[in-house]
Design a protein around this motif. Structure first.
Motif, PDB file in Angstrom:
ATOM      1  N   ARG A 164     -16.971   3.005   2.681  1.00  0.00           N
ATOM      2  CA  ARG A 164     -16.700   2.373   1.394  1.00  0.00           C
ATOM      3  C   ARG A 164     -15.428   1.530   1.475  1.00  0.00           C
ATOM      4  O   ARG A 164     -15.353   0.437   0.911  1.00  0.00           O
ATOM      5  N   ALA A 194     -14.319   4.786  -7.258  1.00  0.00           N
ATOM      6  CA  ALA A 194     -14.322   5.771  -6.170  1.00  0.00           C
ATOM      7  C   ALA A 194     -13.252   5.432  -5.128  1.00  0.00           C
ATOM      8  O   ALA A 194     -12.660   6.332  -4.522  1.00  0.00           O
ATOM      9  N   LEU A 195     -12.987   4.151  -4.931  1.00  0.00           N
ATOM     10  CA  LEU A 195     -11.992   3.765  -3.921  1.00  0.00           C
ATOM     11  C   LEU A 195     -10.613   4.354  -4.218  1.00  0.00           C
ATOM     12  O   LEU A 195     -10.031   5.013  -3.363  1.00  0.00           O
ATOM     13  N   PRO A 196     -10.062   4.138  -5.435  1.00  0.00           N
ATOM     14  CA  PRO A 196      -8.786   4.805  -5.705  1.00  0.00           C
ATOM     15  C   PRO A 196      -8.889   6.326  -5.778  1.00  0.00           C
ATOM     16  O   PRO A 196      -7.977   7.025  -5.339  1.00  0.00           O
ATOM     17  N   LYS A 251      -5.612  -3.294  -0.609  1.00  0.00           N
ATOM     18  CA  LYS A 251      -4.218  -2.895  -0.348  1.00  0.00           C
ATOM     19  C   LYS A 251      -3.588  -2.320  -1.602  1.00  0.00           C
ATOM     20  O   LYS A 251      -2.858  -1.330  -1.545  1.00  0.00           O
ATOM     21  N   GLU A 255     -10.505  -2.384 -14.520  1.00  0.00           N
ATOM     22  CA  GLU A 255      -9.194  -2.513 -13.870  1.00  0.00           C
ATOM     23  C   GLU A 255      -8.295  -1.339 -14.260  1.00  0.00           C
ATOM     24  O   GLU A 255      -7.631  -0.737 -13.413  1.00  0.00           O
ATOM     25  N   LEU A 309      -7.367  11.925  -3.032  1.00  0.00           N
ATOM     26  CA  LEU A 309      -7.820  13.272  -2.694  1.00  0.00           C
ATOM     27  C   LEU A 309      -7.333  13.627  -1.307  1.00  0.00           C
ATOM     28  O   LEU A 309      -7.556  12.872  -0.358  1.00  0.00           O
ATOM     29  N   TYR A 361       0.821  -1.213   0.000  1.00  0.00           N
ATOM     30  CA  TYR A 361       0.000   0.000   0.000  1.00  0.00           C
ATOM     31  C   TYR A 361       0.856   1.265   0.000  1.00  0.00           C
ATOM     32  O   TYR A 361       0.484   2.274  -0.599  1.00  0.00           O
ATOM     33  N   LEU A 405      -5.667   6.127  -9.664  1.00  0.00           N
ATOM     34  CA  LEU A 405      -4.643   6.278  -8.623  1.00  0.00           C
ATOM     35  C   LEU A 405      -3.657   7.386  -8.978  1.00  0.00           C
ATOM     36  O   LEU A 405      -2.767   7.697  -8.204  1.00  0.00           O
ATOM     37  N   MET A 407      -9.371   1.841 -12.634  1.00  0.00           N
ATOM     38  CA  MET A 407      -8.960   1.905 -11.234  1.00  0.00           C
ATOM     39  C   MET A 407      -7.477   2.270 -11.119  1.00  0.00           C
ATOM     40  O   MET A 407      -7.079   3.035 -10.243  1.00  0.00           O
ATOM     41  N   VAL A 425       2.003   1.952  -3.523  1.00  0.00           N
ATOM     42  CA  VAL A 425       0.921   2.560  -4.303  1.00  0.00           C
ATOM     43  C   VAL A 425       0.888   4.057  -4.025  1.00  0.00           C
ATOM     44  O   VAL A 425       0.737   4.867  -4.929  1.00  0.00           O
ATOM     45  N   ARG A 426       1.080   4.412  -2.762  1.00  0.00           N
ATOM     46  CA  ARG A 426       1.049   5.832  -2.416  1.00  0.00           C
ATOM     47  C   ARG A 426       2.208   6.604  -3.022  1.00  0.00           C
ATOM     48  O   ARG A 426       2.105   7.801  -3.267  1.00  0.00           O
ATOM     49  N   GLY A 465      -3.784   1.219  -2.369  1.00  0.00           N
ATOM     50  CA  GLY A 465      -3.059   2.156  -1.511  1.00  0.00           C
ATOM     51  C   GLY A 465      -3.607   2.276  -0.104  1.00  0.00           C
ATOM     52  O   GLY A 465      -3.257   3.207   0.612  1.00  0.00           O
ATOM     53  N   TYR A 466      -4.477   1.350   0.291  1.00  0.00           N
ATOM     54  CA  TYR A 466      -5.045   1.441   1.641  1.00  0.00           C
ATOM     55  C   TYR A 466      -4.281   0.552   2.615  1.00  0.00           C
ATOM     56  O   TYR A 466      -4.018  -0.611   2.327  1.00  0.00           O
ATOM     57  N   ARG A 502      -7.000  -6.666  -2.854  1.00  0.00           N
ATOM     58  CA  ARG A 502      -7.217  -5.636  -3.870  1.00  0.00           C
ATOM     59  C   ARG A 502      -7.218  -4.248  -3.225  1.00  0.00           C
ATOM     60  O   ARG A 502      -6.720  -3.283  -3.799  1.00  0.00           O
ATOM     61  N   TYR A 514      -0.797  -1.053  -9.953  1.00  0.00           N
ATOM     62  CA  TYR A 514      -0.759  -2.372 -10.569  1.00  0.00           C
ATOM     63  C   TYR A 514      -2.156  -2.792 -10.963  1.00  0.00           C
ATOM     64  O   TYR A 514      -3.080  -2.723 -10.153  1.00  0.00           O
ATOM     65  N   THR A 515      -2.347  -3.192 -12.211  1.00  0.00           N
ATOM     66  CA  THR A 515      -3.643  -3.763 -12.581  1.00  0.00           C
ATOM     67  C   THR A 515      -3.464  -5.254 -12.793  1.00  0.00           C
ATOM     68  O   THR A 515      -2.505  -5.692 -13.417  1.00  0.00           O
ATOM     69  N   GLN A 564     -10.887   8.470  -4.135  1.00  0.00           N
ATOM     70  CA  GLN A 564     -10.979   9.145  -2.835  1.00  0.00           C
ATOM     71  C   GLN A 564      -9.661   9.051  -2.073  1.00  0.00           C
ATOM     72  O   GLN A 564      -9.347   9.908  -1.261  1.00  0.00           O
ATOM     73  N   ARG A 565      -8.864   8.017  -2.348  1.00  0.00           N
ATOM     74  CA  ARG A 565      -7.599   7.874  -1.653  1.00  0.00           C
ATOM     75  C   ARG A 565      -6.595   8.927  -2.108  1.00  0.00           C
ATOM     76  O   ARG A 565      -5.750   9.369  -1.335  1.00  0.00           O
TER      77      ARG A 565
END
Ligand SMILES: Nc1ncnc2c1ncn2[C@@H]1O[C@H](COP(=O)(O)OP(=O)(O)OP(=O)(O)O)[C@@H](O)[C@H]1O
Ligand SMILES: [Mg+2]
Lengths: 241, 320
Positions: B191, A101-103, B204, A150, A108, A74, A157, A153, A77-78, B207-208, B202, A83-84, A105-106
């Motif tokens: 969410r 929305a998951l990627p 992770k 994919e 933001l 993680y 990011l 997403m 990723v930050r 980026g979580y 997935r 990775y897809t 909102q992260r």
């Protein structure tokens, strides 16, 4: 210029099998790099090591000048490594919207910006041509659309390095043309590492090609050089040039 | 989730709260008292649902969080003579702290191992309560005196043993927790929790830091359960070790499964349903547990997602 990504002696064994075996690899910023090789050559394992999904047996990974070998996935990723998955791994029970929305909102930082998630999500869905299907559960999308989800997403990011593992698998020919356009656009703001079997796609997109075989890098060079490389033809392309 | 217009879910939840408020004036004494108890225990179920329903972590040890609140509030009133708000806060603090420690240890595991680890910790907690019987009253428990259960607000004082005050206090706690739960599950954090439940690997890779997110969920869940326990001690005046037994770890699981996991109102419906099935059947026959068992089996067969979960699936997709 300094490489964006470097690996030194990167190795990973599964039991006695050396899936990735002492790989020294460098990727320049802004490049579109294709990775090819026969089934089981270690391509997915290699990018999984880079993304942090699995741990190396030995070796080192440097991203943007920093040693990231021991960072959890993680955190990478930050830093901008996205990775897809080769095996489609969207959230089947969530809508396409929520998947993206998951990627979004992260990435933001302003938690109060109400409309920002929606704007970001819809932008990523538009780019991949999925906007009309935003509210469908991802599991009900066609396989090709799940592949594109994919990618959406990964895009969301805002990565510096986007790793695409066989993204065109299962796409129709018309969708592949759009996909090539999409990757060209992504490459304006990110470095792309693309695992592909589809030769026409590679020839159109790749600046350089790295060929894997049996866990090692067999050859590396421009598409033209690789096409003419006898060893590569032997290992991978069969006999047809 | 966040896509649906917020008006409908909020109207529904406020409507449920208004209905419970109105019921206070029409219910006969017996049902009035029972509903107050059900609302407090529904808070326990909501806390459990936070972790089980939304994050997908099945704990078999949540009795320890309820009891942490129960004893945290009960013992400070009983031995230290603390007033009601201070004792309630002590209960919350005990639950939050315990949940933090248990979370740090138990979240190293998942699935069956998580169930076993949480059950073991709860068993240790139960035995500790019995061991310190001179403080906790052991299996006899403690009765908190009526005089200690008065909430002083400025010049006014509210006697929590008065049925109406008790009902309204239970309703206030229930409403606050219900609205907090609703806000959490509709938020960005909600969410992420659902994403962890659906596919942690997935999540992770988006980026979580899933461990931290799960740890926060355990603390929120444990604190809500402790709020229920603390309210129970202060409203009903009884603090006993049976609430720390394994039975009280399994009950919230049943309530949530019945009402509908990962639905905000399911915990209330499940708790209500179970209490009334037991209440009605035990009036007819001494073999009422058999009937409860059969009712549970039928429900699982025909409503595998629980009452509200099935309603959401078939008719009301917008239910949070
Ligand atoms: N988790 C694992 N456990 C054991 N062996 C594995 C594991 N993952 C990969 N392997 C083995 O490592 C080798 C390399 O696999 P990898 O998936 O990296 O190949 P690939 O180049 O991506 O192949 P493909 O083109 O089929 O996707 C294969 O022999 C594979 O069977
Ligand atoms: Mg592969």
């Amino acid at each position: 210029m300094m490489p964006l990504l470097t690996t030194k002696g990167l190795s990973r064994s599964f039991g006695g099998l050396r899936a990735v075996d002492g790989v020294d690899f460098a990727l320049m910023p802004g490049e579109i790099r294709a990775v090819i090789g026969p089934n089981g050559a270690g391509k997915t394992t290699f990018v999984s090591l880079v993304s942090g999904r699995i741990q190396p047996s030995s070796g080192m990974i440097v991203f943007d000048g920093a040693d990231i070998t021991n960072l959890p996935a993680y955190a990478r990723v930050r830093l901008g490594v996205a990775y897809t998955f080769q095996i489609t791994s969207v959230f089947a029970n969530l809508s396409a919207y929520d998947n993206v929305a998951l990627p979004v909102q992260r990435t933001l930082t302003d938690g109060r910006s109400k409309g920002a998630v929606r704007t970001g999500v819809m932008a990523a869905l538009e780019r991949t041509g999925l906007a009309a299907r935003a509210h469908m559960p991802a599991g009900q999308l066609s396989y090709g659309h799940q592949r594109l989800l994919e990618v959406a997403m990964g895009l969301a990011l805002k990565p510096r390095l986007l790793i695409l593992d066989e993204p065109t698998q299962g796409l129709a020919d018309s969708e592949i043309d759009n996909f090539i356009q999409l990757v060209r656009e992504i490459a304006k703001s990110a470095t792309v590492l693309l695992i592909e079997h589809n030769m026409p796609v590679i020839m159109q997109l790749a600046d350089r090609i790295t060929v894997f075989n049996a866990g090692k890098i067999l050859a590396e060079g421009t598409p033209k050089a690789i096409r003419e490389n006898a060893e590569v033809q032997q290992a991978y392309l069969g006999t047809t040039p | 989730m966040t896509e649906a217009s917020p008006a409908k879910p909020y109207a529904l939840h406020l409507g449920v709260i208004a209905l419970l408020f109105a019921l206070s004036f029409v219910l006969p004494d017996y049902h009035h008292g029972l509903l107050a108890r059900i609302m407090v225990l529904a808070v326990f179920a909501m806390g459990y649902n936070m972790l089980f329903g939304y994050v997908g972590l099945l704990s078999l040890g949540h009795a320890m969080f309820f009891s942490a609140g129960l004893y945290g509030a009960g013992l400070t009133v009983y031995h230290l003579g603390w007033n009601v708000p201070a004792a309630f806060a002590a209960g919350l603090a005990c639950g939050a702290l315990l949940a933090l420690v248990i979370g740090l240890l138990a979240l190293r595991t998942t699935g069956v191992a998580f169930m076993i680890v949480t059950m073991m910790f709860a068993q240790v907690f139960y035995l500790v309560i019995l061991y310190f019987a001179s403080w906790t009253g052991g299996d006899q428990g403690l009765v908190v005196q009526q005089a200690a259960r008065v909430l002083v607000l400025g010049s006014a004082s509210l006697d929590l043993t008065n049925p109406t005050v008790r009902y309204m206090s239970a309703l206030a706690l229930f409403s606050i927790v219900l609205l907090i739960t609703l806000a959490i599950v509709r938020s960005r954090y909600g969410r992420v929790l659902v994403a962890i439940r659906e596919n942690e690997e997935r999540t992770k890779m988006l980026g979580y830091d899933t461990f931290s997110n799960k740890l926060i969920a355990v603390v929120v869940s444990g604190t809500i359960c402790a709020a229920s326990g603390a309210a129970y001690a202060l409203l009903f005046g009884y603090v006993g070790s049976s609430f720390a037994s394994v039975q009280y770890s399994i009950l919230p699981l049943l309530w949530v499964l019945l009402g509908g996991a990962a639905t905000t109102l399911g915990p209330l419906i499940g708790t209500l349903f179970m209490y009334y099935v037991i209440d009605i059947t035990s009036g007819f026959t001494s073999a009422y547990l058999l009937i409860v068992g059969i009712a549970l089996i039928l429900l699982v067969l025909f409503f595998p997602k629980g009452i509200l979960g099935s309603i959401r699936q078939r008719w009301l997709g917008w239910l949070p």
